[in-house]
Motif scaffolding. Structure first.
Motif, short mmCIF file in Angstrom:
data_model
loop_
_atom_site.label_atom_id
_atom_site.label_comp_id
_atom_site.label_asym_id
_atom_site.label_seq_id
_atom_site.Cartn_x
_atom_site.Cartn_y
_atom_site.Cartn_z
N ALA A 464 1.25 -0.85 -0.32
CA ALA A 464 0.06 0.21 0.02
C ALA A 464 0.77 1.42 0.16
N GLU A 465 2.13 0.98 0.56
CA GLU A 465 3.03 2.31 0.32
C GLU A 465 3.75 2.51 -0.21
N LEU A 466 3.60 1.35 -0.90
CA LEU A 466 5.10 1.39 -2.37
C LEU A 466 5.16 2.72 -3.00
N PRO A 467 3.74 2.98 -4.08
CA PRO A 467 3.57 4.12 -4.90
C PRO A 467 3.38 5.19 -4.50
N ALA A 468 3.57 5.74 -3.05
CA ALA A 468 4.45 7.10 -2.74
C ALA A 468 5.68 6.87 -2.97
N ALA A 469 6.09 6.08 -2.24
CA ALA A 469 7.87 6.27 -1.92
C ALA A 469 8.47 6.35 -3.58
N GLU A 470 7.44 5.11 -4.23
CA GLU A 470 8.25 4.96 -6.10
C GLU A 470 8.28 6.75 -6.51
N ARG A 471 7.16 7.60 -6.55
CA ARG A 471 7.06 8.64 -7.43
C ARG A 471 8.04 9.29 -6.46
N GLY A 472 8.25 9.45 -5.46
CA GLY A 472 8.72 10.80 -4.60
C GLY A 472 10.39 10.29 -4.82
N ILE A 473 10.76 8.78 -4.94
CA ILE A 473 12.12 8.33 -5.42
C ILE A 473 12.38 8.75 -7.34
N ARG A 475 11.27 10.97 -8.54
CA ARG A 475 11.06 13.51 -9.11
C ARG A 475 13.07 13.18 -7.70
N LEU A 476 12.85 13.07 -7.23
CA LEU A 476 14.35 13.38 -6.94
C LEU A 476 15.95 12.53 -7.81
N ALA A 477 15.46 11.77 -7.79
CA ALA A 477 16.44 10.71 -9.48
C ALA A 477 16.59 11.95 -10.12
N ALA A 478 15.48 12.34 -10.65
CA ALA A 478 15.22 13.24 -11.96
C ALA A 478 16.29 14.88 -11.52
N LYS A 479 15.76 15.27 -10.02
CA LYS A 479 16.30 16.11 -9.94
C LYS A 479 17.85 16.36 -9.94
N LEU A 480 18.50 15.14 -9.45
CA LEU A 480 19.49 15.22 -9.66
C LEU A 480 20.68 14.82 -10.99
#
Length: 728
Positions: A464-473, A475-480
Motif C-alpha cells: 500500500a505504501e510502495l507507489p508513493a515512495a516510488e514517485r518520490g524517488i 522525482r529526486l532522481a530526475a532532479k539529480l
C-alpha cells in the motif's frame, strides 16, 4: 645625339666659368635635401614623446564602504579614484597634471591642457554595486579642446582609453578574486562532503532502478507466501505418507544393498565391453580398404567380376558391424562423464559417433555397388575414395582410443561406476535420516504456517505504501540527473577550488595580442623617410625648372639646334643636377639622420632612378608648355600629396583620390623606397620599378614627339605673357 651632347657640355662649361652659377647650382642641389631632412626629423618619433602632452586629471571620488560579507578577505573600503590617480602618477605615456576641477576646465579652454579627465564623486559608489542585482555603470568625464591641434585630441583620447582599460582590467581582477575566493570556500565544503553526497546520489539512482524489481518482488513475495501456505498445507497432508515411507525404509535399504552388489559386478564387466567394442569397430578398416581396392580394380575394362562384388558385400557387412559398435560407444561414454560434455569420455564418445556416421554412410553404397557389379554395371563414382577414407578413419579412431584407454578412459569409467554406488548409498542413508528427523519436520511445518500468515499481513502494508515512495524517488532522481547534466560534482569542485588569484588575473585579461612584425621599421621618422624623400625629389625638380631655363640660349653666330636636340641636351643638364640633389638627400637620410634601411643600396639607386623619372616628367611639361607646364607640375605635386598614400592609407581618403591613386608616379616611387627601408619583396620592388620606368619613358616619348610641334605655340604664348610686364 651629338648635337644634344654639345648643348649639355656647353651648359656645364658655362656653369663652371661663373662662380655665381656654381653657387646657385649648389644651393639648388642642397635645398631638396634640407626639405626632406627637416620633415623627417620633425616626425622622427612623435609617439615616443606623448608624455609631453599636458592632460589634466581631477579626482572628486569620495570612496565607498563595502559590505563585510562581500569582501571575502579583500579590503573593506573601495577608493577607486585614488587608485586611478596613483596608477597615472607612474604612467609616462601622457603628461598627466593633477589639478582642481576649476583649473582643469579653465586650462582646457585656454589651451593649457589639451584635455581633462574628471573622476566624479560617486565613482566608487557605483563600482561597488557590481555584485548587486542591478549594478550601476561608473563614468569618467573626458573633456577635449579639438581646436588646439588635429592630432593631439586623438593621442589624449588614446591615452585616456588606455588608462581606462588598465583600470577596468584591475577592477575586474579584484572583483573576480573576491568571487573566486568565495567559490573556493564553497568548493572546500563540497569536497569534504563529497563522499557522503555521492553515496546518497548512487543510493537514490539504485533505488530508482530497482523500484520495478522491488514492486515485482512484493508481488512475487505475495504469491510465494500463498504458495508457501499451500506447500505447508500439502506438507501437513503428506506427513502420514512420510510416516509410511519411514516405516518402509528398512526393506528399501536392503534393496539398495543388493543393487550395490550387482553394480560391482557390472563395473568389472564394463571396461572389457568398451575395449571389445573398440576392437570390433577397428576390424572394419581392413575390409573397407579391400573394398576400395576392389572398386579401383573394377574400374578396369576386365575388372567387373563376381569376385569384386563378393568383396564389396563382405566389406559392407563388416562396416555395418563396426557402425553398431561405434554407435553403442557414442551413446555410452558421454553418460559416464562427470563433467558433462567437456571430459575425455565425452570427447571419445564424439569420435566414436563420427566414426559411426562415416561407416553408416559407406556400408549401404557398398552394397549398392556390389549389386551393380553383379549386374555388369559401373559402381557409383567416387565410392572408392569414400571407402578408403572410411577405412582410414576406422583404423585410426579405435587405435587412438585404445592407446588412451588404460591411462585415460578406464580410470574415468571406474570413477563413474563408483559415483553411482555412492549415490545409492547416500540415498539409503537419507532415507534412514528421514525416518529419524520426521518429528522435527512436523514441528517446523507448524512454525512455517505461522510465519507465512505474519508475512502476508506485513506485505499488504508495504504494498500500500510502495507507489508513493516510488514517485518520490523518481522525482529526486530526475532532479539529480538534471544537476548532473549541468556538470559532475567533481567538475564543480574542481571549478570552485582553484588558484583564485590566477583565475582572477586571467578573467581580467583573458586575451593577449601577439604581434609579429614582418617588415619592422624602428621609428616613425624612418617609416616616413620614403615619402618625404620622394617629395623632396619632386620639389627639387620644380626648383630647377623655376630657376633654370629649359630653352637653349645661343652665342652670337652659333647655329640653332634642332628642337629635339635642344630638348634632349637641356634634359641631360637638368637630370645631372637632379641626380646630384637626390644623391645628397638619399645619403643624408642614411648617414646624417641615421635611417636604418633594410637595403641602403636599393634606397640610393631607387632614389636616383626616381629622380630621372620625375625630372623627365617635370622638365617635359615645362619644356613643352612653359609656364602652363610649371603650373601643371605644381598641380601634380598637390594631387600626389593627397592621393599617393604617403601619410594615410589610401583606403581612408576620398574616393576621388582612391580612383587616381594607381595613375600617379608618387605611388610607385614611395612604394619602391618603402621596400628598400622596410624589407624587400622582390616581385613588388620590380613591379614598382617597371611602372616608374613606364612613366619616364612616356614623358620622354611625349617630349620627343611634341617638342617640334608645340615649340612655336609655346613661344607665342610666352611672348603674350611677357607683354603683361609681370610674367617673364
Amino acid at each position: 645625339m651629338k648635337e644634344a651632347w654639345r648643348i649639355t657640355t656647353d651648359d656645364w662649361r658655362r656653369i663652371g666659368r661663373s662662380w655665381t652659377a656654381c653657387v646657385i647650382i649648389a644651393g639648388l642641389a642642397l635645398l631638396p635635401s634640407l626639405y626632406a631632412w627637416f620633415n623627417i626629423l620633425a616626425s622622427w618619433d612623435p609617439y615616443g614623446r606623448t608624455g609631453r602632452l599636458p592632460l589634466a586629471v581631477v579626482d572628486l571620488d569620495r570612496g565607498q564602504e563595502l559590505k563585510p560579507a562581500a569582501t571575502a578577505g579583500a579590503p573593506d573600503r573601495l577608493e577607486a579614484g585614488r587608485e586611478i590617480v596613483e596608477a597615472l602618477r607612474g604612467n609616462r605615456a601622457i603628461g598627466w597634471s593633477f589639478v582642481s576641477a576649476d583649473a582643469a576646465l579653465a586650462g582646457v579652454r585656454d589651451g593649457t591642457y589639451y584635455a581633462s579627465l574628471t573622476i566624479p564623486e560617486d565613482f566608487s559608489e557605483k563600482l561597488s554595486t557590481v555584485l548587486d542585482a542591478e549594478p550601476l555603470r561608473a563614468e569618467i568625464l573626458y573633456r577635449v579642446n579639438d581646436k588646439l591641434n588635429a592630432i593631439a585630441p586623438k593621442i589624449t583620447a588614446s591615452g585616456a582609453s588606455g588608462m581606462l582599460q588598465q583600470f577596468n582590467e584591475q577592477f575586474t581582477g579584484t572583483v573576480s578574486e573576491v568571487l573566486f575566493r568565495l567559490l573556493d570556500r564553497i568548493g572546500g565544503e563540497l569536497a569534504r562532503d563529497r563522499p557522503a553526497l555521492e553515496r546518497t546520489e548512487q543510493l537514490v539512482y539504485r533505488l530508482e532502478r530497482e523500484m520495478p524489481q522491488i514492486r515485482q518482488a512484493t508481488v512475487r513475495a505475495g504469491k510465494d507466501l500463498d504458495r508457501a501456505a499451500e506447500v505447508a498445507a500439502a506438507a501437513q497432508k503428506a506427513l502420514p505418507l512420510l510416516r509410511g515411507l519411514a516405516a518402509k525404509g528398512g526393506p528399501a535399504a536392503a534393496g539398495a544393498e543388493r543393487y550395490l552388489q550387482r553394480s560391482a559386478e557390472l563395473r568389472r564387466a564394463l571396461a572389457p565391453a568398451v575395449r571389445q567394442s573398440l576392437l570390433l569397430a577397428g576390424q572394419s578398416a581392413a575390409p573397407l580398404a579391400d573394398a576400395a581396392a576392389a572398386l579401383r580394380a573394377a574400374a578396369e575394362p576386365q575388372g567387373r567380376t563376381a569376385e569384386a562384388a563378393a568383396r564389396l558385400r563382405a566389406a559392407a557387412e563388416q562396416a555395418e558391424a563396426g557402425r553398431a559398435a561405434a554407435e553403442a560407444l557414442a551413446a555410452l561414454l558421454p553418460r559416464l562423464e562427470s563433467g558433462g560434455g567437456s571430459g575425455p569420455l565425452a570427447a571419445a564418445g564424439r569420435e566414436a559417433g563420427a566414426l559411426a556416421e562415416r561407416l553408416a554412410g559407406t556400408a549401404e553404397p557398398l552394397l549398392g555397388a556390389a549389386g551393380a557389379l553383379a549386374a555388369g554395371a559401373a559402381p557409383e563414382a567416387g565410392l572408392a575414395e569414400r571407402a578408403a577414407k572410411a577405412a582410414e578413419l576406422a583404423g585410426q579412431t579405435p587405435a587412438r582410443l585404445l592407446e588412451r584407454f588404460d591411462s585415460e578412459l578406464l580410470p574415468r569409467i571406474e570413477a563413474a561406476s563408483q559415483r553411482a554406488e555412492t549415490a545409492v548409498r547416500e540415498a539409503s542413508a537419507a532415507l534412514a535420516l528421514a525416518s529419524a528427523e520426521l518429528p522435527k519436520a512436523e514441528a517446523l511445518l507448524a512454525e512455517a504456517e505461522r510465519g507465512v500468515a505474519f508475512g502476508k499481513s506485513k506485505l499488504g502494508e508495504l504494498s500500500a505504501e510502495l507507489p508513493a515512495a516510488e514517485r518520490g524517488i523518481a522525482r529526486l532522481a530526475a532532479k539529480l540527473r538534471e544537476l548532473r547534466e549541468q556538470g559532475s560534482l567533481e567538475d564543480a569542485i574542481r571549478l570552485l577550488r582553484s588558484d583564485y588569484a590566477r583565475k582572477a588575473a586571467f578573467l581580467a585579461k583573458p586575451v593577449e595580442i601577439k604581434t609579429e612584425r614582418l617588415y619592422p621599421i624602428a621609428t616613425y621618422g624612418a617609416a616616413m623617410t620614403p615619402f618625404f624623400t620622394v617629395l623632396s625629389i619632386w620639389v627639387g625638380a620644380l626648383l630647377l625648372v623655376s630657376m633654370l631655363s629649359t630653352d637653349v640660349h645661343l652665342e652670337p653666330g652659333e647655329p640653332a639646334p634642332g628642337a629635339r636636340s635642344a630638348y634632349v641636351g637641356r634634359l641631360l643638364t637638368f637630370a645631372a643636377v637632379g641626380l646630384l640633389q637626390t644623391l645628397l638627400a638619399a645619403l643624408g637620410d642614411l648617414l646624417l639622420l641615421g635611417v636604418d634601411a633594410a637595403s641602403p643600396l636599393l634606397f640610393v639607386l631607387g632614389s636616383l632612378g626616381i629622380s630621372l623619372v620625375f625630372m623627365t616628367i617635370v622638365y617635359t611639361l615645362v619644356s613643352l608648355l612653359g609656364n602652363v607646364g610649371k603650373a601643371a607640375a605644381i598641380v601634380l605635386l598637390v594631387l600626389q600629396l593627397a592621393a599617393s598614400g604617403g601619410t594615410f592609407p589610401i583606403q581612408l581618403t576620398h574616393p576621388v583620390f582612391q580612383a587616381v591613386y594607381p595613375f600617379l608616379p608618387f605611388t610607385y616611387a614611395s612604394r619602391l623606397l618603402r621596400e628598400a627601408v622596410g624589407g624587400i619583396l622582390p616581385e613588388a620592388a620590380l613591379r614598382d620599378a617597371l611602372l616608374l620606368l613606364a612613366f619616364g619613358l612616356a614623358a620622354l616619348a611625349a617630349g620627343l614627339l611634341l617638342k617640334r610641334r608645340l615649340n612655336g605655340i609655346a613661344a607665342r604664348l610666352a611672348a603674350k605673357a611677357r607683354e603683361s610686364r609681370i610674367i617673364h
